[in-house]
Design an enzyme around this catalytic site. Structure first.
Site, PDB file in Angstrom:
ATOM      1  N   HIS A 188      -3.113   1.910   1.542  1.00 41.87           N
ATOM      2  CA  HIS A 188      -2.788   1.459   2.973  1.00 41.87           C
ATOM      3  C   HIS A 188      -4.006   1.466   3.926  1.00 41.87           C
ATOM      4  O   HIS A 188      -3.668   0.903   4.994  1.00 41.87           O
ATOM      5  CB  HIS A 188      -1.880   2.885   3.446  1.00 41.87           C
ATOM      6  CG  HIS A 188      -0.289   2.579   2.899  1.00 41.87           C
ATOM      7  ND1 HIS A 188       0.084   2.979   1.793  1.00 41.87           N
ATOM      8  CD2 HIS A 188       0.571   1.552   3.263  1.00 41.87           C
ATOM      9  CE1 HIS A 188       1.211   2.677   1.546  1.00 41.87           C
ATOM     10  NE2 HIS A 188       1.543   1.836   2.594  1.00 41.87           N
ATOM     11  N   GLU A 429      11.568  -2.856  -3.595  1.00 43.28           N
ATOM     12  CA  GLU A 429      10.316  -2.512  -3.988  1.00 43.28           C
ATOM     13  C   GLU A 429      10.439  -1.610  -5.125  1.00 43.28           C
ATOM     14  O   GLU A 429       9.409  -1.068  -5.510  1.00 43.28           O
ATOM     15  CB  GLU A 429       9.420  -1.904  -2.780  1.00 43.28           C
ATOM     16  CG  GLU A 429      10.064  -0.541  -2.157  1.00 43.28           C
ATOM     17  CD  GLU A 429       9.268  -0.296  -0.648  1.00 43.28           C
ATOM     18  OE1 GLU A 429       8.220  -0.681  -0.662  1.00 43.28           O
ATOM     19  OE2 GLU A 429      10.137   0.599   0.001  1.00 43.28           O
ATOM     20  N   ASP A 453       4.672  -2.142  -3.753  1.00 48.36           N
ATOM     21  CA  ASP A 453       5.187  -0.777  -4.606  1.00 48.36           C
ATOM     22  C   ASP A 453       5.990  -1.630  -5.720  1.00 48.36           C
ATOM     23  O   ASP A 453       5.904  -1.031  -6.881  1.00 48.36           O
ATOM     24  CB  ASP A 453       6.130  -0.073  -3.738  1.00 48.36           C
ATOM     25  CG  ASP A 453       5.300   1.010  -2.780  1.00 48.36           C
ATOM     26  OD1 ASP A 453       4.589   1.690  -3.706  1.00 48.36           O
ATOM     27  OD2 ASP A 453       5.607   1.185  -1.638  1.00 48.36           O
ATOM     28  N   CYS A 500       7.225  -8.938   2.268  1.00 46.90           N
ATOM     29  CA  CYS A 500       6.493  -8.159   3.430  1.00 46.90           C
ATOM     30  C   CYS A 500       5.299  -7.610   2.547  1.00 46.90           C
ATOM     31  O   CYS A 500       4.576  -6.991   3.436  1.00 46.90           O
ATOM     32  CB  CYS A 500       7.142  -7.206   4.269  1.00 46.90           C
ATOM     33  SG  CYS A 500       7.874  -5.727   3.355  1.00 46.90           S
TER      34      CYS A 500
HETATM   35  C1  PEP Z   1       5.164  -2.826  -0.034  1.00 43.90           C
HETATM   36  O1  PEP Z   1       5.510  -1.751  -0.876  1.00 43.90           O
HETATM   37  O2  PEP Z   1       4.912  -4.037  -0.554  1.00 43.90           O
HETATM   38  C2  PEP Z   1       5.120  -2.643   1.435  1.00 43.90           C
HETATM   39  C3  PEP Z   1       5.254  -3.550   2.223  1.00 43.90           C
HETATM   40  O3  PEP Z   1       5.403  -1.469   1.986  1.00 43.90           O
HETATM   41  P1  PEP Z   1       4.190  -0.344   1.792  1.00 43.90           P
HETATM   42  O4  PEP Z   1       2.711  -1.293   1.400  1.00 43.90           O
HETATM   43  O5  PEP Z   1       3.966   0.174   3.287  1.00 43.90           O
HETATM   44  O6  PEP Z   1       4.241   0.593   0.947  1.00 43.90           O
HETATM   45 MG    MG Z   2       6.087   0.184  -0.221  1.00 43.02          MG
END
Ligand code: PEP
Ligand code: MG
Length: 552
Positions: A188, A429, A453, A500
């Site tokens: 992140h 996810e 994920d 996303c």
């Molecule tokens: C993902 O898991 O692709 C996602 C967009 O959420 P995060 O990266 O915040 O876990």
């Molecule tokens: Mg995620």
């Protein structure tokens, strides 16, 4: 000149001085002391120094962030006037003949654990406060007191590693680039750097003895190299490249106001991923058609206590109003795994990525969930918000969520508080969500595929583990097939589907994703215009649009 190789998470060039970011983790060793009276006096001096520092911080915060937010320093000061904390430290020094640092650390651990186990949400949140003041006193005892870690001129931040909670608390205006020794491009922190649009490297091979603080450096986010004390010639060359980048960027601005449509007329929605209202400026500047993912958990990570309903309402309302009729999808809190929030008082887990995270916390602790939902429903009256729930594995979970949202709406009605009707979506996810996507599609208005994920859980590879990067392959046929299957099931039930996760902005698969029929791509704001340019230059039909939907 020294050069260090890292993995690039965002391109571009940064030139400036290095600031080495030190974590506030003091080493505390237990030592036996002879003169307990002198040790008690040493503790008392550190305590008074801490109380005085907190008063200064309170005054500073009062001016900068207002009374409500400054109150935390007042609370911390009061804890140090409080009998329990001091008595515990003094007793330990006196009865066990131990050094003040150890007595303070042990007291901090005991009391924070006690608070973390309490039923009451407010009291649980006090665990983080205890840890904070404990660190501060230890810092004063050891002469390494807590101070603002990033101040002064904008700099290249070099750190061993940065947790998302640390990254979000840094003053973004003072950061030219991040360089971390640990970390993977899927973490992140890397995602935050991408959102901020600044050059960043992770997994950089800087040896522990390197003395970098204050030195002039260049970060080349394209090749993934950090140059320390660069030679004059290289410095000039890089300055030239930086100017070239600015020119390219200006050319890209021609894409503003254009449609996101392929050369043969296939239209797609291009939205932005953000983590903060500070990112709204970048959303507008880069002409995003909406917000496809607002990672609301960053609101929780930036602080030591739960954000209240009104605080959240003000933020979501600002998002809704700023987007002026365009869709803004807010994801409900996705705390857990690498996004740990002390004041949630969650139990330590062996496998946090497979543990109590995201929607699981919300379903187990509905009081936290309902506060966020109330804020979201209220803010929806001011614009086109949508709500999206993370880490879903079954239709049953969605039905449980619906019961809670119905309750929230009923309460708002009874209290005569205005609210809107946001679209309801879920993140796909987990492999379970993909396999259940047909049934899930009957329950919601849209899907958004979280490929970060989804890759982690499908390939059974921790997205944070830098030693496994050669195996972490978001282009793996299993992932592409899952996306295709999700799109087909979503469309069969008449709902739209976006991506996303980071794969959405990956130019290597853009045509495949378009051919599969993905309706929306949500990417970091800095990636919107380059991606729009790539989409506008893509021909789907010539290569057999409709025939090449098959994934190997
Ligand atoms: C993902 O898991 O692709 C996602 C967009 O959420 P995060 O990266 O915040 O876990
Ligand atoms: Mg995620």
């Amino acid at each position: 000149m020294q050069t260090y190789k890292g993995k690039s998470v965002f391109g571009g060039i940064a030139i400036g001085r290095i600031r080495v970011y030190q974590k506030n983790r003091q080493q505390v060793r237990r030592t036996r002391i002879e003169d307990t009276e002198a040790e008690l006096a040493r503790y008392e001096r550190a305590r008074i120094e801490t109380v005085n520092q907190l008063k200064v911080l309170y005054e500073k915060a009062l001016v900068e962030v207002g009374e409500e937010n400054a109150a935390i320093f007042e609370i911390h000061g009061m804890m140090l006037e409080d009998g329990d904390y001091n008595e515990s430290v003094q007793n330990m020094i006196q009865s066990n003949c131990i050094n003040a640092e150890f007595a303070v650390a042990a007291t901090g651990d005991n009391l924070s654990q006690m608070f973390a186990a309490m039923q009451d949400e407010y009291m649980r949140a006090r665990a983080a406060d205890i840890k904070d003041i404990t660190e501060r006193i230890i810092g004063n005892l050891q002469g390494t007191a807590k101070e603002d870690k990033v101040v002064g001129e904008p700099a290249i931040i070099v750190a061993e590693d940065l947790a998302p909670s640390e990254t979000v608390q840094l003053d973004k205006k003072l950061i030219l680039s991040f360089v971390t020794i640990q970390g993977s491009p899927n973490s992140h922190t890397a995602i935050l750097a991408r959102t901020m649009g600044i050059p960043a490297l992770v997994g950089t091979s800087i040896p522990p003895e390197a003395d970098l603080d204050g030195k002039m450096a260049i970060v080349d986010g394209t090749t993934g190299v950090l140059y320390v004390e660069p030679e004059e010639g290289l410095l000039r060359e890089m300055e030239g490249r930086k100017e070239e980048e600015v020119r390219k960027r200006e050319l890209l601005l021609e894409m503003k106001g254009q449609e996101s449509i392929t050369a043969d007329g296939h239209r797609i929605r291009l939205y932005a991923n953000i983590g903060n209202i500070d990112d709204l400026a970048a959303v507008l500047e880069n002409d995003a058609e909406g917000i496809g993912l607002f990672r609301s958990e960053f609101l929780y990570l930036q602080r030591d206590t739960y954000p209240t309903e009104d605080e959240q309402f003000a933020i979501y309302k600002k998002v809704a109003e700023t987007m002026a009729g365009k869709t803004a999808i807010i994801r409900t809190l996705d705390i857990g795994a690498d996004k740990q929030c002390e004041y949630f008082g969650l139990e330590k887990e062996e496998n946090p990525a497979l543990g109590c995270r995201a929607i699981r916390i919300c379903l187990k602790r509905p009081e936290i969930f309902k506060t966020q939902l109330r804020a979201l429903y209220r803010a929806s009256a001011f614009g086109r918000l949508a709500i999206m729930y993370p880490m879903i594995i079954s239709p049953e979970e969605v039905r449980r969520i619906k019961k809670i949202t119905e309750e929230v709406k009923r309460e708002l009605r009874t209290q005569e508080i205005e609210y809107g009707e946001p679209e309801q979506g879920i993140m796909i996810e987990t492999p379970a969500a993909v396999m259940m996507s047909r049934e899930l599609a009957r329950e919601v208005d849209f899907f958004s595929i979280g490929t970060n994920d989804l890759t982690q859980y499908t390939l059974a590879i921790d997205r944070q583990n830098q030693n496994l990067e050669e195996f972490y392959d978001p282009h793996h046929p299993a992932i592409l097939r899952m996306i295709e299957m999700t799109v087909q099931n979503a469309h069969a039930e008449g709902i739209w589907v976006g991506i996303c996760g980071e794969l959405g902005g990956d130019r290597e698969v853009t045509d495949s994703l378009l051919r599969m029929g993905v309706d929306e791509l949500s990417v970091s704001p800095g990636n919107i215009l380059p991606l729009r340019k790539a989409i506008r230059e893509t021909q789907l039909r010539e290569e057999g649009f409709g025939k090449e939907t098959q994934v190997n």
